[in-house]
Design a protein around this motif. Structure first.
Motif, short mmCIF file in Angstrom:
data_model
loop_
_atom_site.label_atom_id
_atom_site.label_comp_id
_atom_site.label_asym_id
_atom_site.label_seq_id
_atom_site.Cartn_x
_atom_site.Cartn_y
_atom_site.Cartn_z
N ALA A 9 35.08 -43.83 25.50
CA ALA A 9 34.63 -42.45 25.24
C ALA A 9 35.73 -41.56 24.65
O ALA A 9 35.49 -40.81 23.70
CB ALA A 9 34.09 -41.85 26.54
N HIS A 10 36.97 -41.64 25.20
CA HIS A 10 38.04 -40.76 24.70
C HIS A 10 38.39 -41.07 23.24
O HIS A 10 38.71 -40.18 22.46
CB HIS A 10 39.31 -40.89 25.55
N VAL A 11 38.35 -42.37 22.91
CA VAL A 11 38.64 -42.77 21.53
C VAL A 11 37.58 -42.20 20.59
O VAL A 11 37.89 -41.63 19.53
CB VAL A 11 38.69 -44.32 21.41
N LEU A 12 36.31 -42.31 21.01
CA LEU A 12 35.21 -41.82 20.16
C LEU A 12 35.29 -40.30 20.02
O LEU A 12 35.08 -39.75 18.94
CB LEU A 12 33.86 -42.25 20.74
N GLN A 13 35.65 -39.63 21.13
CA GLN A 13 35.79 -38.17 21.07
C GLN A 13 36.93 -37.77 20.11
O GLN A 13 36.79 -36.84 19.33
CB GLN A 13 36.13 -37.64 22.46
N ALA A 14 38.04 -38.50 20.20
CA ALA A 14 39.19 -38.20 19.34
C ALA A 14 38.82 -38.42 17.87
O ALA A 14 39.19 -37.62 16.99
CB ALA A 14 40.37 -39.10 19.71
N THR B 102 36.69 -35.55 16.72
CA THR B 102 37.52 -34.36 16.45
C THR B 102 38.23 -34.53 15.11
O THR B 102 38.30 -33.60 14.31
CB THR B 102 38.57 -34.17 17.58
N ALA B 103 38.74 -35.74 14.84
CA ALA B 103 39.44 -35.99 13.56
C ALA B 103 38.46 -35.83 12.39
O ALA B 103 38.82 -35.30 11.33
CB ALA B 103 40.03 -37.39 13.57
N ARG B 104 37.23 -36.26 12.59
CA ARG B 104 36.21 -36.13 11.53
C ARG B 104 35.90 -34.65 11.28
O ARG B 104 35.87 -34.19 10.15
CB ARG B 104 34.95 -36.88 11.96
N LYS B 105 35.73 -33.91 12.39
CA LYS B 105 35.40 -32.47 12.25
C LYS B 105 36.56 -31.70 11.60
O LYS B 105 36.33 -30.73 10.92
CB LYS B 105 35.07 -31.88 13.62
N HIS B 106 37.80 -32.14 11.86
CA HIS B 106 38.96 -31.49 11.24
C HIS B 106 39.22 -32.00 9.82
O HIS B 106 40.23 -31.68 9.21
CB HIS B 106 40.23 -31.73 12.08
N ARG B 107 38.35 -32.84 9.32
CA ARG B 107 38.44 -33.42 7.97
C ARG B 107 39.74 -34.21 7.77
O ARG B 107 40.33 -34.23 6.70
CB ARG B 107 38.33 -32.34 6.89
N LEU B 108 40.18 -34.90 8.85
CA LEU B 108 41.39 -35.74 8.74
C LEU B 108 41.01 -37.17 8.40
O LEU B 108 41.70 -37.85 7.64
CB LEU B 108 42.17 -35.78 10.06
N ALA B 109 39.95 -37.66 9.02
CA ALA B 109 39.64 -39.09 8.89
C ALA B 109 38.19 -39.41 9.22
O ALA B 109 37.54 -38.69 9.98
CB ALA B 109 40.55 -39.88 9.82
N GLU B 110 37.71 -40.48 8.62
CA GLU B 110 36.42 -41.09 8.97
C GLU B 110 36.74 -42.32 9.81
O GLU B 110 37.84 -42.86 9.72
CB GLU B 110 35.68 -41.56 7.71
N GLY B 111 35.76 -42.79 10.58
CA GLY B 111 36.03 -43.96 11.42
C GLY B 111 35.13 -45.15 11.12
O GLY B 111 33.95 -44.98 10.83
N ILE B 112 35.70 -46.34 11.18
CA ILE B 112 34.91 -47.57 11.19
C ILE B 112 35.11 -48.16 12.58
O ILE B 112 36.25 -48.43 12.99
CB ILE B 112 35.36 -48.57 10.10
N LEU B 113 34.02 -48.33 13.32
CA LEU B 113 34.12 -48.75 14.72
C LEU B 113 33.83 -50.24 14.84
O LEU B 113 32.73 -50.70 14.50
CB LEU B 113 33.10 -47.97 15.57
N VAL B 114 34.80 -50.99 15.32
CA VAL B 114 34.61 -52.42 15.52
C VAL B 114 34.51 -52.68 17.02
O VAL B 114 35.38 -52.25 17.78
CB VAL B 114 35.78 -53.22 14.91
N GLY B 115 33.44 -53.36 17.45
CA GLY B 115 33.30 -53.65 18.87
C GLY B 115 31.88 -54.00 19.24
O GLY B 115 31.04 -54.22 18.37
N GLU B 116 31.64 -54.04 20.55
CA GLU B 116 30.31 -54.41 21.05
C GLU B 116 29.34 -53.26 20.86
O GLU B 116 29.56 -52.16 21.40
CB GLU B 116 30.40 -54.74 22.54
N MET B 117 28.26 -53.53 20.15
CA MET B 117 27.30 -52.50 19.77
C MET B 117 26.77 -51.70 20.97
O MET B 117 26.82 -50.46 20.98
CB MET B 117 26.15 -53.21 19.05
N ALA C 225 27.90 -51.40 24.02
CA ALA C 225 28.95 -50.65 24.72
C ALA C 225 29.38 -49.43 23.90
O ALA C 225 29.62 -48.35 24.46
CB ALA C 225 30.15 -51.57 24.96
N ILE C 226 29.43 -49.57 22.59
CA ILE C 226 29.79 -48.41 21.74
C ILE C 226 28.72 -47.32 21.91
O ILE C 226 29.05 -46.13 22.09
CB ILE C 226 29.94 -48.83 20.25
N ARG C 227 27.44 -47.73 21.92
CA ARG C 227 26.35 -46.75 22.07
C ARG C 227 26.46 -46.03 23.41
O ARG C 227 26.33 -44.82 23.49
CB ARG C 227 24.99 -47.47 22.01
N ARG C 228 26.73 -46.83 24.47
CA ARG C 228 26.84 -46.23 25.83
C ARG C 228 27.98 -45.21 25.89
O ARG C 228 27.82 -44.10 26.38
CB ARG C 228 27.14 -47.35 26.85
#
Ligand code: COD
Length: 308
Positions: free
Chosen positions: A37-42, A45-60, A62-65
């Motif tokens: 959760a903290h990683v996704l929140q961070a 925040t980075a996306r909203k600040h227009r710093l970075a987009e994310g590609i999420l690698v992991g268990e689908m 669990a990522i949704r949860r």
């Protein structure tokens, strides 16, 4: 000159760093085992600040949860489904190597699994240099950011490795605006003690190398104890004359135990704003501790983006 954090004012070095990188091209961060959760929140925040987009690698699932827990809308992120810890790390690295990502970030995986993936000779992101962790702290009790290495990668570095760790830290501080960093090689005492404290000998050797210009644009002294590096008054009490004493930018710790203990004391007891990155890989790597707050994870992203 080092950027100063004005004590007592609202001007924060980290805030200015975020503002500085906001105007630049948005980066793509690939997260290994993004189900946290903290990683996704961070990342959000980075996306909203227009710093970075994310590609999420992991268990689908669990990522949704975790995204639901964090209140993060996954529609803004690309997801690469991948089960297993080592597999997710190697898959994330593969995405970076393919050119789709600019930076790599550690998610829920353990630090050693993540680092082993990066070190993999065929599939990793290792370059010709030593890899080392660099932490950055901002606290109200010190007028500028404090860089510190190595809290997370090199367990018991020998002299050659300490030289590389020092070089990486100097380069990192310079990339973040400290043109001529003042570096302290930390020990428990300021006197060289070859018999009982071999790290004091390493510190003295590195300081002499720096005097001879072997470490580039930096002012280096050691051995120094942490109080002498950070506090001028303690130098006066001990009669230490040092160009670094009380005005340090970078602390180089003798081993991972000292580095890791300092990191956690700063974040937990001193409530420091902090960031953690890995130096020396082929791309900047965001490497916070698993227990770090989402703010530390966001600031780590900002620091890595500024390095790229
Ligand atoms: N930079 C570049 N190459 C390296 C480095 C480095 N810092 N460390 C090792 N290598 C190379 C070696 O030269 C060798 O070719 C290969 O990698 C394997 O080296 P080993 O056998 O020392 O590697 P491992 O797999 O036993 O250990 C590497 C780790 C990074 C996993 C290990 O050093 C480690 O566990 N570090 C601490 C991680 C940790 O637990 N941190 C906790 C705080 S969050």
């Amino acid at each position: 000159m080092t950027e100063q954090v004005e004590q007592g004012s609202k001007t924060s070095w980290f805030d200015r760093l975020v503002e500085r990188v906001q105007g630049e091209r948005r980066k793509t961060i690939v997260v290994a085992m993004a189900q946290e959760a903290h990683v996704l929140q961070a990342l959000e925040t980075a996306r909203k600040h227009r710093l970075a987009e994310g590609i999420l690698v992991g268990e689908m699932d669990a990522i949704r949860r975790e995204a639901e827990k964090a209140g993060v809308d996954l529609a803004h992120f690309e997801i690469v489904p991948q089960r297993g810890e080592c597999e997710a790390v190697l898959r994330a690295i593969e995405v970076v190597r393919s050119g789709e990502g600019d930076l790599l970030m550690k998610g829920k995986c353990s630090t050693s699994t993540f680092l082993r993936g990066i070190l993999d000779k065929e599939k990793g992101l290792r370059g010709p240099r030593l890899l080392s962790h660099l932490a950055i702290f901002e606290v109200e009790t010190y007028p500028k950011p404090i860089f510190m290495s190595d809290a997370a990668m090199n367990i018991s570095p020998d002299l050659s490795q300490k030289i590389e760790i020092t070089r990486n830290a100097i380069e990192g501080a310079q990339k973040l605006g400290v043109e001529v960093p003042k570096v302290a090689l930390i020990a428990a005492v300021e006197k060289v003690n070859p018999e009982h404290m071999p790290c004091t000998v390493d510190a003295a050797a590195i300081a002499k190398m720096a005097d001879r210009g072997q470490l580039g644009q930096a002012i280096v002294d050691g051995p120094l104890a942490v109080d002498n590096a950070l506090d001028q008054e303690s130098c006066e009490v001990k009669g230490i004359k040092s160009p670094v004493g009380g005005d340090v930018d970078i602390l180089i710790m003798p081993d991972i135990e000292a580095g890791n203990t300092f990191y956690k004391t700063m974040t937990i007891l001193a409530k420091a704003r902090a960031a953690g990155i890995l130096m020396g890989a082929r791309v900047p790597v965001v490497l916070p501790s698993r227990a770090d707050s989402d703010q530390t994870k966001f600031l780590s992203i900002a620091a890595a983006v500024a390095m790229s």
